[in-house]
Design an enzyme around this catalytic site. Sequence first.
Site, PDB file in Angstrom:
ATOM      1  N   HIS A 234      10.154  -6.872  31.114  1.00 57.54           N
ATOM      2  CA  HIS A 234      10.959  -6.675  32.323  1.00 57.54           C
ATOM      3  C   HIS A 234      10.880  -5.217  32.789  1.00 57.54           C
ATOM      4  O   HIS A 234      10.703  -4.948  33.985  1.00 57.54           O
ATOM      5  CB  HIS A 234      12.411  -7.082  32.042  1.00 57.54           C
ATOM      6  CG  HIS A 234      13.310  -7.018  33.221  1.00 57.54           C
ATOM      7  ND1 HIS A 234      14.239  -6.024  33.389  1.00 57.54           N
ATOM      8  CD2 HIS A 234      13.427  -7.826  34.300  1.00 57.54           C
ATOM      9  CE1 HIS A 234      14.898  -6.229  34.517  1.00 57.54           C
ATOM     10  NE2 HIS A 234      14.424  -7.320  35.093  1.00 57.54           N
ATOM     11  N   ASP A 235      10.994  -4.270  31.851  1.00 54.50           N
ATOM     12  CA  ASP A 235      10.865  -2.850  32.203  1.00 54.50           C
ATOM     13  C   ASP A 235       9.492  -2.570  32.805  1.00 54.50           C
ATOM     14  O   ASP A 235       9.377  -1.836  33.795  1.00 54.50           O
ATOM     15  CB  ASP A 235      11.072  -1.962  30.979  1.00 54.50           C
ATOM     16  CG  ASP A 235      12.517  -1.899  30.510  1.00 54.50           C
ATOM     17  OD1 ASP A 235      13.393  -2.499  31.166  1.00 54.50           O
ATOM     18  OD2 ASP A 235      12.770  -1.256  29.473  1.00 54.50           O
TER      19      ASP A 235
ATOM     20  N   GLY B  91      16.959   2.496  29.757  1.00 53.86           N
ATOM     21  CA  GLY B  91      15.844   3.145  29.082  1.00 53.86           C
ATOM     22  C   GLY B  91      15.077   2.189  28.202  1.00 53.86           C
ATOM     23  O   GLY B  91      15.169   0.978  28.332  1.00 53.86           O
ATOM     24  N   GLY B  92      14.305   2.742  27.310  1.00 56.30           N
ATOM     25  CA  GLY B  92      13.515   1.951  26.386  1.00 56.30           C
ATOM     26  C   GLY B  92      12.411   2.793  25.783  1.00 56.30           C
ATOM     27  O   GLY B  92      11.768   3.591  26.475  1.00 56.30           O
TER      28      GLY B  92
ATOM     29  N   TYR C 232      14.727  -2.063  23.983  1.00 56.22           N
ATOM     30  CA  TYR C 232      14.448  -2.113  25.412  1.00 56.22           C
ATOM     31  C   TYR C 232      15.526  -2.746  26.280  1.00 56.22           C
ATOM     32  O   TYR C 232      15.527  -2.527  27.489  1.00 56.22           O
ATOM     33  CB  TYR C 232      13.107  -2.821  25.664  1.00 56.22           C
ATOM     34  CG  TYR C 232      11.955  -1.921  25.322  1.00 56.22           C
ATOM     35  CD1 TYR C 232      11.481  -1.005  26.245  1.00 56.22           C
ATOM     36  CD2 TYR C 232      11.386  -1.936  24.058  1.00 56.22           C
ATOM     37  CE1 TYR C 232      10.454  -0.137  25.923  1.00 56.22           C
ATOM     38  CE2 TYR C 232      10.359  -1.072  23.725  1.00 56.22           C
ATOM     39  CZ  TYR C 232       9.898  -0.180  24.664  1.00 56.22           C
ATOM     40  OH  TYR C 232       8.894   0.690  24.342  1.00 56.22           O
TER      41      TYR C 232
ATOM     42  N   ASP D  80      13.122 -10.371  37.376  1.00 58.47           N
ATOM     43  CA  ASP D  80      14.393 -10.805  36.798  1.00 58.47           C
ATOM     44  C   ASP D  80      14.332 -12.262  36.349  1.00 58.47           C
ATOM     45  O   ASP D  80      14.828 -12.613  35.276  1.00 58.47           O
ATOM     46  CB  ASP D  80      15.533 -10.609  37.798  1.00 58.47           C
ATOM     47  CG  ASP D  80      15.853  -9.147  38.068  1.00 58.47           C
ATOM     48  OD1 ASP D  80      15.281  -8.261  37.397  1.00 58.47           O
ATOM     49  OD2 ASP D  80      16.688  -8.894  38.961  1.00 58.47           O
TER      50      ASP D  80
END
EC number: 3.1.1.4
Length: 138
Positions: free
Chosen positions: A63-64, A47-48, A43, A105
């Site tokens: 975070h994503d 992307g991830g 991750y 963040d």
Amino acid sequence: MRTLWIMAVLLVGVEGSLWQFGKMINYVMGESGVLQYLSYGCYCGLGGQGQPTDATDRCCFVHDCCYGKVTGCDPKIDSYTYSKKNGDVVCGGDDPCKKQICECDRVATTCFRDNKDTYDIKYWFYGAKNCQEKSEPC
């Protein structure tokens, strides 16, 4: 290596959130801390997919997910306001959307710091081919 180049271009060419996120990581983790997270696990980086490889990669997964919940502004390019205090980050500003980006963040950066002992070099440039398991929901 291509991912590193893409992230370098993004970080150099953007004065928005990704640029600020990199600066925030460096402030909390050390001068070149951001380089450790450009392409880590499933991750961290662009992307991830799949399952997070460890607690460090889970920071990027969360975070994503956090970025995915932001509405009304663009988490990757919109700038926000924050200050530095005793090794921590304090999000500020009046725009609730931009403050939400900053919080995403800040939480990730704090997570990196709190889980730095789980960082394993074998997951640096791990590659999507190793992340084929079904992703968990946010």
